[in-house]
Write a protein that holds these residues in place. Structure first.
Motif, PDB file in Angstrom:
ATOM      1  N   VAL A  89      10.472   2.593   3.708  1.00  0.00           N
ATOM      2  CA  VAL A  89      11.367   4.232   4.439  1.00  0.00           C
ATOM      3  C   VAL A  89      11.870   3.810   5.922  1.00  0.00           C
ATOM      4  CG1 VAL A  89      10.240   6.275   6.863  1.00  0.00           C
ATOM      5  CG2 VAL A  89       8.588   5.522   4.255  1.00  0.00           C
ATOM      6  N   PRO A  90      12.867   4.426   6.200  1.00  0.00           N
ATOM      7  CA  PRO A  90      13.846   3.933   7.029  1.00  0.00           C
ATOM      8  C   PRO A  90      12.741   3.439   8.322  1.00  0.00           C
ATOM      9  CG  PRO A  90      15.061   5.286   6.515  1.00  0.00           C
ATOM     10  CD  PRO A  90      13.662   4.993   5.531  1.00  0.00           C
ATOM     11  N   GLY A  91      13.786   2.185   9.406  1.00  0.00           N
ATOM     12  CA  GLY A  91      12.595   1.567  10.893  1.00  0.00           C
ATOM     13  C   GLY A  91      11.802   0.602   9.986  1.00  0.00           C
ATOM     14  N   ASP A  92      11.815  -0.153   8.668  1.00  0.00           N
ATOM     15  CA  ASP A  92      11.305  -0.842   7.753  1.00  0.00           C
ATOM     16  C   ASP A  92       9.276  -0.338   8.143  1.00  0.00           C
ATOM     17  OD1 ASP A  92      12.781  -2.450   7.422  1.00  0.00           O
ATOM     18  OD2 ASP A  92      12.456  -3.943   9.826  1.00  0.00           O
ATOM     19  N   GLY A  93       9.658   1.340   8.489  1.00  0.00           N
ATOM     20  CA  GLY A  93       8.078   1.926   7.928  1.00  0.00           C
ATOM     21  C   GLY A  93       7.612   1.807   6.459  1.00  0.00           C
ATOM     22  N   HIS A  94       6.526   1.909   6.514  1.00  0.00           N
ATOM     23  CA  HIS A  94       5.203   2.163   5.104  1.00  0.00           C
ATOM     24  C   HIS A  94       4.764   3.364   5.383  1.00  0.00           C
ATOM     25  CE1 HIS A  94       4.992  -1.379   7.471  1.00  0.00           C
ATOM     26  NE2 HIS A  94       4.090  -2.524   6.179  1.00  0.00           N
ATOM     27  N   ARG A  95       4.159   3.233   3.549  1.00  0.00           N
ATOM     28  CA  ARG A  95       3.597   4.824   3.294  1.00  0.00           C
ATOM     29  C   ARG A  95       3.137   4.621   1.634  1.00  0.00           C
ATOM     30  NH1 ARG A  95       8.038   7.686  -0.536  1.00  0.00           N
ATOM     31  NH2 ARG A  95       9.494   6.126  -1.677  1.00  0.00           N
ATOM     32  N   TYR A  96       2.565   5.212   1.543  1.00  0.00           N
ATOM     33  CA  TYR A  96       1.202   5.205   0.322  1.00  0.00           C
ATOM     34  C   TYR A  96       2.128   5.464  -0.752  1.00  0.00           C
ATOM     35  CZ  TYR A  96      -2.518   3.537   2.763  1.00  0.00           C
ATOM     36  OH  TYR A  96      -3.978   2.866   3.970  1.00  0.00           O
ATOM     37  N   VAL A  97       1.677   4.892  -2.131  1.00  0.00           N
ATOM     38  CA  VAL A  97       2.953   5.300  -3.664  1.00  0.00           C
ATOM     39  C   VAL A  97       1.910   4.928  -4.755  1.00  0.00           C
ATOM     40  CG1 VAL A  97       5.318   5.178  -1.982  1.00  0.00           C
ATOM     41  CG2 VAL A  97       3.992   3.174  -3.705  1.00  0.00           C
ATOM     42  N   ARG A  98       2.155   6.080  -5.632  1.00  0.00           N
ATOM     43  CA  ARG A  98       1.169   4.876  -6.860  1.00  0.00           C
ATOM     44  C   ARG A  98       2.889   5.295  -7.936  1.00  0.00           C
ATOM     45  NH1 ARG A  98      -4.314   6.959  -6.955  1.00  0.00           N
ATOM     46  NH2 ARG A  98      -4.530   8.044  -5.039  1.00  0.00           N
ATOM     47  N   ASP A  99       2.988   4.375  -8.982  1.00  0.00           N
ATOM     48  CA  ASP A  99       3.668   3.942  -9.735  1.00  0.00           C
ATOM     49  C   ASP A  99       2.988   5.361 -10.934  1.00  0.00           C
ATOM     50  OD1 ASP A  99       4.822   2.036  -8.335  1.00  0.00           O
ATOM     51  OD2 ASP A  99       3.878   0.955 -10.093  1.00  0.00           O
ATOM     52  N   ALA A 100       3.973   5.531 -12.122  1.00  0.00           N
ATOM     53  CA  ALA A 100       3.392   6.613 -13.207  1.00  0.00           C
ATOM     54  C   ALA A 100       3.131   5.604 -14.272  1.00  0.00           C
ATOM     55  CB  ALA A 100       4.799   7.417 -13.073  1.00  0.00           C
ATOM     56  N   ILE A 101       2.226   6.182 -15.184  1.00  0.00           N
ATOM     57  CA  ILE A 101       1.475   5.298 -15.809  1.00  0.00           C
ATOM     58  C   ILE A 101       1.976   6.263 -17.787  1.00  0.00           C
ATOM     59  CG2 ILE A 101      -0.208   4.150 -17.822  1.00  0.00           C
ATOM     60  CD1 ILE A 101      -1.653   4.158 -14.620  1.00  0.00           C
ATOM     61  N   GLY A 102       2.792   6.013 -18.333  1.00  0.00           N
ATOM     62  CA  GLY A 102       3.115   6.795 -19.773  1.00  0.00           C
ATOM     63  C   GLY A 102       4.366   7.133 -19.429  1.00  0.00           C
ATOM     64  N   ILE A 103       4.901   7.546 -18.660  1.00  0.00           N
ATOM     65  CA  ILE A 103       6.147   8.099 -19.010  1.00  0.00           C
ATOM     66  C   ILE A 103       7.105   7.622 -19.134  1.00  0.00           C
ATOM     67  CG2 ILE A 103       8.068   9.166 -17.281  1.00  0.00           C
ATOM     68  CD1 ILE A 103       5.357  11.056 -16.754  1.00  0.00           C
ATOM     69  N   ASP A 104       7.968   7.895 -20.353  1.00  0.00           N
ATOM     70  CA  ASP A 104       9.044   7.207 -20.544  1.00  0.00           C
ATOM     71  C   ASP A 104      10.453   7.559 -20.074  1.00  0.00           C
ATOM     72  OD1 ASP A 104       9.871   5.903 -23.630  1.00  0.00           O
ATOM     73  OD2 ASP A 104      11.052   7.185 -23.113  1.00  0.00           O
ATOM     74  N   THR A 105      10.794   8.983 -20.189  1.00  0.00           N
ATOM     75  CA  THR A 105      12.352   8.887 -19.762  1.00  0.00           C
ATOM     76  C   THR A 105      12.482  10.454 -19.581  1.00  0.00           C
ATOM     77  OG1 THR A 105      12.979   7.882 -22.419  1.00  0.00           O
ATOM     78  CG2 THR A 105      14.290   9.306 -21.210  1.00  0.00           C
TER      79      THR A 105
END
Ligand code: ZN
Length: 557
Positions: free
Chosen positions: A512-528
C-alpha cells in the motif's frame, strides 16, 4: 482474422443454462461467435477441461482510492472479477471540493480502515467533479468500474461543514438533485447512503442528517435515470432493518428504481431473524418492488497483529488508544511495561471467550514456526501461560509481527448461508473489496462461493452460482451487454478449473502506498481472465498491461 479464440471450454454462459462444450470467437472486444470455430485468430486460449464463464461482478467495494494508484484493483482480477462497484456506503471520492478532502479521507479511514498515509502518498488530488474523477481513473484502467456516488459526498459539496450538523433546506436539496444528475450523466451507476456510519470523530456521517424529503428528492433523480440506490442498514437490529426494507420498497415503487441493502448476515444466535428479513423482502418483491438483500459468501473472520489498529479492539479503549495512536516503539514499550500490561489484561477480561480461541497464523522467527496454526489456548498449555499473555509475549518476540486470527465470528453456518445465497431475492456481494485492509482480506469471495457452497456442500449448482455473480448482478445494476456469453456481448470472460477453484489462505503484504500493509488472498484455480476482449491475467504469466477497463454504465449520450 479473429482477435482471440477460447477453445474447447465447458461454457457456462451466465443464463443458468447447463454447461455445454464449445469455442468462443472474439473480435473488436466483443463475442462474435460461439460454437465450433475453425477461423484463424491472433491469440488462442486452450480451455480444455476448464469452465468458461462471464467475468464475475463484485457489487460492493471501496476501491475508490486504490484505483488512483492501481488500475487493476489488485488482486481482484486474478480472482476472476472483471467489474467492480466502488462508492458504496455513502462514500465516494467525488464530487469533492479541495477544502473537503481531509474530511472525506477521515471518513474512509474510520469506516473502511483505509490508512491516512495511503492517501498522502498514493493520491494526487487533481479532480473535484465526478466527471473529472471518472476521467482520472479511466486514464489507467484495467478493470471495469461501475461507480456509485456517495450521498455523504453530495451533501458535503453542497452544504460544507453544515453537512453533518442539520437537515438540508429545500434550496439545498434542489442543488443536491442537480449535482446527482450531473454525476449520473457522467457515468455513475447509482447512489449510496448509510444509516449507521460514523466519521473519525465518532460523529454521524453527513448522509445521516438527511430527512425523508431529501432522500425522496434524490431517489426521484435516480428514477429519471432508472439507477440503483444502495444503503447500509442497521444490520444489528432486525426491526430497524425490516423498517428499512419497507422504506426501500416504497422508494422502489414510487420511482421505479432498484434498491439494495447490505449487509445481511446469518447471526448464529438467532437464525429466525434472517428468516424474518427475507420473508419481508419476498413480500415486497411480490408487490413489484425491488429490494435486493446483499449477502457475502465468506464467514466473519478478523485477523490482526498488534502493530496496527484492528476492528477487534474497538471495544477495548486502552488497547485501541495504544495501538491506534502509538508508533511501534511506543506500542512495544506499553506492552512491555508491567503496570500497563496489568491494566490491559483487566480490560480484556470481559472478552474472555475470545482470546483462547485465537489462532496464531503468521510469525517471522523460526523458533515460533511450530506454533503456527495452534490456538492460544493450546500454546498457553504448552508454555504454562495464559492465552492473553501468549498473545502479548509472542507479539513482543516477533517485533509486533505475530498475526492472529479470530475465526468464525458469525455468518459461518454453511447450510443456512448457502440457502440464503441461493435465494432468488438475494444478490451475492458485500465483499467490501479494498476496505478493512488491516482486518481481513476482502478478496476471493467468489472462489469461496464456488468451492464451499457449490463443490463441497452442493447447495447451489455451478450454473446457478455463476448466473448469480454475472448475469443477475449485471441485470440488477443496469450494466448492459455484459454478464452473459452471447453474440455481440462484450468479451469479459473468466476461465477456471471447477475442481480446484477456491480462495487461498489470507496473508499480510506490504504493497500500500506509504509502505502500508494489507491482508490479501491469492486465487486458486483461475486460469485466464479476459476483459473487453483482451487478456488481463493468466495464471502462467500473471497480469498484462492491457488497459481495457471502462466506466459502466458510462456517460449518458
Ligand atoms: Zn461498504
Amino acid at each position: 482474422m479473429l482477435d482471440l479464440i477460447v477453445k474447447n471450454g465447458s461454457i457456462i454462459d451466465g443464463s443458468g443454462m447447463p454447461a455445454y462444450r464449445g469455442d468462443i470467437a472474439i473480435k473488436d472486444g466483443r463475442i462474435s461467435h460461439i460454437g465450433q470455430i475453425t477461423a484463424a485468430a491472433k491469440v488462442v486460449v486452450d480451455a480444455s477441461g476448464k469452465v468458461v464463464a462471464p467475468g464475475f461482478i463484485d457489487p460492493h467495494t471501496h476501491f475508490d482510492a486504490q484505483l488512483l494508484w492501481d488500475g487493476h484493483a489488485k488482486p481482484s482480477i486474478e480472482h476472476g472479477i472483471t467489474t467492480i462497484v466502488p462508492g458504496n456506503c455513502s462514500l465516494s471520492l467525488a464530487p469533492l471540493k479541495a477544502e473537503h478532502r481531509m474530511k472525506l479521507v477521515g471518513m474512509f479511514n474510520q469506516i473502511e480502515e483505509m490508512p491516512l498515509v495511503a492517501f498522502e502518498k498514493g493520491v494526487v488530488w487533481n479532480w473535484q467533479t465526478f466527471d473529472e474523477y471518472v476521467e482520472r481513473i479511466r486514464s489507467n484502467l484495467s478493470i471495469n468500474v461501475a461507480p456509485l456516488v456517495g450521498h455523504s459526498a453530495l451533501r458535503l459539496w453542497v452544504m460544507g461543514d453544515a453537512a453533518n450538523e442539520r437537515t438540508a433546506s429545500t434550496a439545498e436539496i434542489t442543488t443536491m438533485q442537480q449535482l446527482l444528475r450531473e454525476c449520473l450523466d457522467a457515468g455513475a451507476v447509482g447512489m449510496s447512503t448509510s444509516f449507521i456510519d460514523v466519521d473519525e470523530k465518532m460523529q454521524a456521517v453527513p448522509c445521516r442528517y438527511a430527512n425523508n424529503q431529501e432522500l425522496d428528492g434524490l431517489c426521484a433523480v435516480l428514477g429519471e435515470f432508472g439507477r440503483i440506490l444502495q444503503i447500509v442498514n442497521e444490520f444489528f437490529d432486525v426491526d430497524l432493518t425490516l423498517a428499512r426494507i419497507d422504506q426501500l420498497a416504497e422508494l422502489s415503487l414510487k420511482y421505479n428504481i432498484p434498491t439494495t441493502f447490505s449487509p445481511l448476515f446469518v447471526n448464529n444466535d438467532e437464525f429466525a431473524n434472517v428468516d424474518r428479513m427475507i420473508a419481508r423482502v419476498e413480500e415486497q418483491f411480490a408487490r413489484g418492488a425491488r429490494v435486493w438483500a446483499q449477502v457475502q459468501t465468506r464467514p466473519i473472520d478478523i485477523s490482526f497483529c498488534l502493530e496496527v489498529p484492528s476492528l477487534l479492539f474497538m471495544r477495548l479503549p486502552s488497547w485501541y488508544r495504544i495501538i491506534r495512536f502509538g508508533n511501534k516503539e511506543q506500542i512495544v514499550a506499553a506492552l512491555g511495561d508491567s503496570n500497563t500490561r496489568k491494566k490491559l489484561t483487566e480490560e480484556a477480561a470481559f472478552m474472555g471467550g475470545l482470546w483462547p480461541a485465537l489462532v496464531l497464523r503468521q510469525v517471522k522467527h523460526a523458533k515460533n514456526q511450530a506454533l503456527v496454526g495452534k490456538t492460544l489456548a493450546e500454546i498457553a498449555r504448552l508454555q504454562d501461560s495464559t492465552p492473553l499473555d501468549v498473545m502479548i509475549d509472542l507479539s513482543l518476540e516477533e517485533d509486533l509481527q505475530a498475526h492472529f486470527l479470530s475465526a468464525d465470528m458469525g455468518h459461518n453456518d454453511v447450510e443456512k448461508v448457502g440457502a440464503l445465497l441461493a435465494h432468488p431475492n438475494v444478490m451475492i456481494g458485500a465483499s467490501d473489496g479494498g476496505a478493512h485492509i488491516l482486518s481481513f482480506a476482502t478478496f476471493g469471495d467468489t472462489g469461496h462461493l464456488l468451492a464451499q457452497f457449490v463443490r463441497r456442500a452442493g447447495l447451489l449448482t455451478l450454473e446457478q452460482a455463476i448466473r448469480k455473480i454475472t448475469f443477475e448482478t449485471a441485470a440488477i445494476w443496469g450494466i448492459e451487454e455484459r454478464g452473459l456469453l452471447k453474440n455481440n456481448y462484450v468479451a469479459d470472460i473468466t476461465i477456471f478449473d471447477k475442481e480446484t477453484i477456491d480462495r487461498g489462505p489470507e496473508y499480510f503484504v506490504q504493497d500500500v502506498p506509504g509502505d502500508g500493509h494489507r491482508y490479501v488472498r491469492d486465487a486458486i484455480g483461475i486460469d485466464t481472465v479476459i476483459i473487453g476482449g483482451e487478456i488481463s491475467y493468466q495464471k502462467t504469466s500473471g497480469y498484462t498491461d492491457a488497459q481495457c477497463g471502462v466506466i459502466l454504465p458510462g456517460k449518458v449520450a
